[in-house]
Design an enzyme around this catalytic site. Sequence first.
Site, mmCIF file in Angstrom:
data_model
loop_
_atom_site.group_PDB
_atom_site.id
_atom_site.type_symbol
_atom_site.label_atom_id
_atom_site.label_comp_id
_atom_site.label_asym_id
_atom_site.label_seq_id
_atom_site.Cartn_x
_atom_site.Cartn_y
_atom_site.Cartn_z
ATOM 1 N N THR A 238 38.898 42.095 22.176
ATOM 2 C CA THR A 238 40.597 42.248 22.274
ATOM 3 C C THR A 238 41.289 41.597 23.447
ATOM 4 O O THR A 238 40.580 41.812 24.926
ATOM 5 C CB THR A 238 41.193 43.222 21.978
ATOM 6 O OG1 THR A 238 40.269 44.162 21.237
ATOM 7 C CG2 THR A 238 42.807 43.686 22.512
ATOM 8 N N CYS A 325 27.612 39.804 46.996
ATOM 9 C CA CYS A 325 26.534 40.486 46.185
ATOM 10 C C CYS A 325 25.693 40.748 47.152
ATOM 11 O O CYS A 325 24.239 41.166 47.421
ATOM 12 C CB CYS A 325 26.609 39.161 45.010
ATOM 13 S SG CYS A 325 26.620 37.697 45.337
#
Length: 382
Positions: A238, A325
Amino acid sequence: MNNLIYLDNAATTFCSQIVAQKLAEFFSMPHGNPSGVHKLSLKSAKLIQEAREFFATSFQVKPTQVIFTASGTEANNLALSGMLQRSKRRIILTTPIEHASVLKTLESWAKRGFELCFLKINSQGQVDLDDLAQKLSAETALVSVMAVNNEIGTIAPLKTMGEIIRKKNRNILFHVDAVQAFGKVPLEFKNWNIDLLSISSHKIHGPIGAGALIMSDRVLLEPLLYGGGQEDGLRSGTESVGMILGFYWAAQEILKNQLENYQKISELKAYFMEGLKKLSCDIQMNSPEQSSPYILNISFKGCESEVLIRMLEEENIFTSSGASCNSRHRKSSHVLKAIGLSDKDIFGTIRFSFSPETKKEEIDKTLEILPRILERLRYVSH
Ligand SMILES: Cc1ncc(COP(=O)(O)O)c(C=O)c1O
């Protein structure tokens, strides 16, 4: 937080006040699943379509060539894995200074029988165009490069690269990670012969949680996610209506102001660099002269960036040492290594990254505080 000086906009940007207000309004209203048939669903579907048409117009493609994802990382993964799954040609060309979402994805394909080749880059992070021309062959499936490097701000010569690739072989696909470029530096999807282009909402003052992949009409991808067939079957699940709308509103704002922002931030960066050069400390500018005005990477010789970042934070100045990161896992930067920095210089590296909200007074304050911090650091380390 008051008096906060935020110079970490390449990691993420603050959500624009206009976008935040519109999102609060949107979330306070009832809305349906965009795949449904009742009027609340149809309204959601219509809003997504409006967002899709905006991005399509911006990149001069059809709305079906815009695939919404949850992040830039997902857009990169969909572009690369989606394409390579279908590819009969086995050579991939990229550079050693790509974002982890490109490098790790391509490394995973190298383990599955593809040949991963790295293009030569110079000490500014610029791709060697002769090397590109030489390495392209009939066996090349894909070339993947970033438009603006997230650590040092190098801008890739995409137009020339696109021409070289197209001239060599029309079947080779050209992927561009434009996460740090979109809305900030010139970017032309069609004219530069780009086939796949990844963008992300939270780098342009939209909410975290939306990205998009723009595809040329000759690209056929295999989906990463299977299910209800949303996004033309390429990204089931969705649709996150609110995040997509936030991305759309943020893109409208940043594209409208791109030129003005570019000018303003270029001046601010030049002003900061001048100020830094006047400080009595040993520094090295790691960002090329002709780089994105939004990013400035500096080695403070003899300092440890982690300590410097913490000390700046105590003064309410927020920066980072490079890719988020890497920072968290205390890994040495692969980008700085690839452009030839020594480990010692890499560990003294700070990335300052700006936004249209950055003020000259904030730069002045940073320039005023830095010498004190550097002095303290020198004192502690002796
Ligand atoms: C160049 C580049 N590509 C991809 C990404 C990943 O984007 P996202 O954070 O939306 O997953 C980043 C994020 O820092 C980036 O700088």
